[in-house]
Design a protein around this motif. Sequence first.
Motif, PDB file in Angstrom:
ATOM      1  N   ILE A  48       1.036  -1.174  -0.028  1.00  0.00           N
ATOM      2  CA  ILE A  48       0.167   0.029   0.025  1.00  0.00           C
ATOM      3  C   ILE A  48       0.846   1.000   0.147  1.00  0.00           C
ATOM      4  N   GLY A  49       0.902   1.777  -1.104  1.00  0.00           N
ATOM      5  CA  GLY A  49       1.905   2.928  -1.102  1.00  0.00           C
ATOM      6  C   GLY A  49       1.327   4.225  -1.983  1.00  0.00           C
ATOM      7  N   ASP A  50       2.184   5.278  -1.728  1.00  0.00           N
ATOM      8  CA  ASP A  50       1.992   6.629  -2.471  1.00  0.00           C
ATOM      9  C   ASP A  50       3.149   7.403  -3.140  1.00  0.00           C
ATOM     10  N   GLY A  51       4.271   6.934  -2.586  1.00  0.00           N
ATOM     11  CA  GLY A  51       5.312   7.852  -3.233  1.00  0.00           C
ATOM     12  C   GLY A  51       6.739   6.634  -3.664  1.00  0.00           C
ATOM     13  N   ALA A  52       7.784   7.543  -4.095  1.00  0.00           N
ATOM     14  CA  ALA A  52       8.929   7.162  -4.661  1.00  0.00           C
ATOM     15  C   ALA A  52       9.500   5.873  -3.571  1.00  0.00           C
ATOM     16  N   SER A  53       9.354   6.059  -2.493  1.00  0.00           N
ATOM     17  CA  SER A  53       9.765   5.096  -1.694  1.00  0.00           C
ATOM     18  C   SER A  53       9.320   3.447  -1.898  1.00  0.00           C
ATOM     19  N   ASP A  54       8.334   3.577  -2.419  1.00  0.00           N
ATOM     20  CA  ASP A  54       7.609   2.414  -2.926  1.00  0.00           C
ATOM     21  C   ASP A  54       7.905   1.646  -4.303  1.00  0.00           C
ATOM     22  N   PHE A  55       8.655   2.492  -5.147  1.00  0.00           N
ATOM     23  CA  PHE A  55       8.814   2.152  -6.650  1.00  0.00           C
ATOM     24  C   PHE A  55       9.567   0.651  -6.701  1.00  0.00           C
ATOM     25  N   CYS A  56      10.487   0.436  -5.698  1.00  0.00           N
ATOM     26  CA  CYS A  56      11.190  -0.574  -6.391  1.00  0.00           C
ATOM     27  C   CYS A  56      10.371  -2.120  -5.525  1.00  0.00           C
ATOM     28  N   ALA A  57       9.715  -1.750  -4.576  1.00  0.00           N
ATOM     29  CA  ALA A  57       8.784  -2.819  -3.847  1.00  0.00           C
ATOM     30  C   ALA A  57       7.663  -3.175  -4.600  1.00  0.00           C
ATOM     31  N   ALA A  58       7.006  -2.107  -5.386  1.00  0.00           N
ATOM     32  CA  ALA A  58       5.997  -2.380  -6.063  1.00  0.00           C
ATOM     33  C   ALA A  58       6.246  -3.548  -7.385  1.00  0.00           C
ATOM     34  N   ARG A  59       7.508  -3.581  -7.643  1.00  0.00           N
ATOM     35  CA  ARG A  59       7.786  -4.524  -8.818  1.00  0.00           C
ATOM     36  C   ARG A  59       7.851  -5.920  -8.290  1.00  0.00           C
ATOM     37  N   ALA A  60       8.248  -5.901  -6.926  1.00  0.00           N
ATOM     38  CA  ALA A  60       8.050  -7.421  -6.184  1.00  0.00           C
ATOM     39  C   ALA A  60       6.905  -7.802  -5.628  1.00  0.00           C
ATOM     40  N   ALA A  61       6.024  -6.977  -5.229  1.00  0.00           N
ATOM     41  CA  ALA A  61       4.923  -7.210  -4.473  1.00  0.00           C
ATOM     42  C   ALA A  61       3.761  -8.166  -5.470  1.00  0.00           C
ATOM     43  N   ASP A  62       3.261  -9.081  -4.621  1.00  0.00           N
ATOM     44  CA  ASP A  62       1.920  -9.689  -5.375  1.00  0.00           C
ATOM     45  C   ASP A  62       0.627  -8.832  -5.786  1.00  0.00           C
ATOM     46  N   PHE A  63       0.584  -7.842  -4.878  1.00  0.00           N
ATOM     47  CA  PHE A  63      -0.578  -7.088  -5.185  1.00  0.00           C
ATOM     48  C   PHE A  63      -0.232  -5.553  -4.753  1.00  0.00           C
ATOM     49  N   VAL A  64      -0.370  -4.721  -5.623  1.00  0.00           N
ATOM     50  CA  VAL A  64      -0.121  -3.135  -5.317  1.00  0.00           C
ATOM     51  C   VAL A  64      -1.579  -2.267  -5.000  1.00  0.00           C
ATOM     52  N   PHE A  65      -1.785  -1.655  -3.891  1.00  0.00           N
ATOM     53  CA  PHE A  65      -2.681  -0.556  -3.820  1.00  0.00           C
ATOM     54  C   PHE A  65      -1.845   0.763  -4.029  1.00  0.00           C
ATOM     55  N   ALA A  66      -2.143   1.505  -4.895  1.00  0.00           N
ATOM     56  CA  ALA A  66      -1.427   2.705  -5.179  1.00  0.00           C
ATOM     57  C   ALA A  66      -2.215   4.019  -5.449  1.00  0.00           C
ATOM     58  N   LYS A  67      -1.730   5.138  -4.818  1.00  0.00           N
ATOM     59  CA  LYS A  67      -1.884   6.334  -5.220  1.00  0.00           C
ATOM     60  C   LYS A  67      -0.863   7.352  -5.515  1.00  0.00           C
ATOM     61  N   GLY A  68      -1.359   8.699  -5.940  1.00  0.00           N
ATOM     62  CA  GLY A  68      -0.075   9.564  -6.098  1.00  0.00           C
ATOM     63  C   GLY A  68       0.827   9.305  -6.999  1.00  0.00           C
ATOM     64  N   ARG A  69       2.097   9.366  -6.592  1.00  0.00           N
ATOM     65  CA  ARG A  69       3.365   9.339  -7.479  1.00  0.00           C
ATOM     66  C   ARG A  69       3.272   7.762  -7.629  1.00  0.00           C
ATOM     67  N   LEU A  70       2.776   6.974  -6.922  1.00  0.00           N
ATOM     68  CA  LEU A  70       3.327   5.537  -6.979  1.00  0.00           C
ATOM     69  C   LEU A  70       2.307   5.070  -8.021  1.00  0.00           C
ATOM     70  N   ALA A  71       0.940   5.363  -8.186  1.00  0.00           N
ATOM     71  CA  ALA A  71       0.133   4.938  -9.168  1.00  0.00           C
ATOM     72  C   ALA A  71       0.657   5.485 -10.459  1.00  0.00           C
ATOM     73  N   ALA A  72       1.046   6.660 -10.488  1.00  0.00           N
ATOM     74  CA  ALA A  72       1.577   7.195 -11.720  1.00  0.00           C
ATOM     75  C   ALA A  72       2.780   6.243 -12.215  1.00  0.00           C
ATOM     76  N   TYR A  73       3.616   6.010 -11.259  1.00  0.00           N
ATOM     77  CA  TYR A  73       4.812   5.185 -11.667  1.00  0.00           C
ATOM     78  C   TYR A  73       4.257   3.842 -12.141  1.00  0.00           C
ATOM     79  N   CYS A  74       3.465   3.322 -11.421  1.00  0.00           N
ATOM     80  CA  CYS A  74       2.783   1.924 -11.892  1.00  0.00           C
ATOM     81  C   CYS A  74       2.186   1.873 -13.132  1.00  0.00           C
ATOM     82  N   ALA A  75       1.611   2.948 -13.418  1.00  0.00           N
ATOM     83  CA  ALA A  75       0.840   3.095 -14.752  1.00  0.00           C
ATOM     84  C   ALA A  75       1.777   3.144 -15.841  1.00  0.00           C
ATOM     85  N   ALA A  76       2.824   4.001 -15.654  1.00  0.00           N
ATOM     86  CA  ALA A  76       3.928   4.152 -16.717  1.00  0.00           C
ATOM     87  C   ALA A  76       4.667   2.958 -16.884  1.00  0.00           C
ATOM     88  N   GLU A  77       5.057   2.077 -15.955  1.00  0.00           N
ATOM     89  CA  GLU A  77       5.965   0.934 -15.940  1.00  0.00           C
ATOM     90  C   GLU A  77       5.256  -0.120 -16.139  1.00  0.00           C
TER      91      GLU A  77
END
Length: 142
Positions: free
Chosen positions: A71-100
Amino acid sequence: SDGLDVAIRAILAQHDLDGLPIFANRLEHRSGGHMRILFPEARGNCIAASGMCKCAQAEAAAGGIAHTLLIGDGASDFCAARAADFVFAKGRLAAYCAAEKIPFAPFGDFFDVCRLLTALMEEGVEAQRQDRNTDPEPASHG
């Protein structure tokens, strides 16, 4: 979380989730009314340079936990998002996940996360993985 454990525990307790393990920076009460922040999960090689290295936690979890949720919203979550089975995202993390092109469930607040987590538990991780980006607008709870 790169936040403080006391705040996270209070939020989880309000939602009857106080039994969940958390990894976060710790607020330690000391004598004389002093406090200090401890960073037990900091790593010198952390990609995000965070006090709580989520990259290291994601790597450690990959081998021993059935499913990892982020569950995240910022840059500190970027690398963990790649490894997680499921991501809840908003803010910068949501934009990053969409772009990646990392699948995620958007959320607006903790009520959304609770609703989505309930659905995840009822339907199972595999079913939710297929539907993660189909809810464009999280519910509003004002």
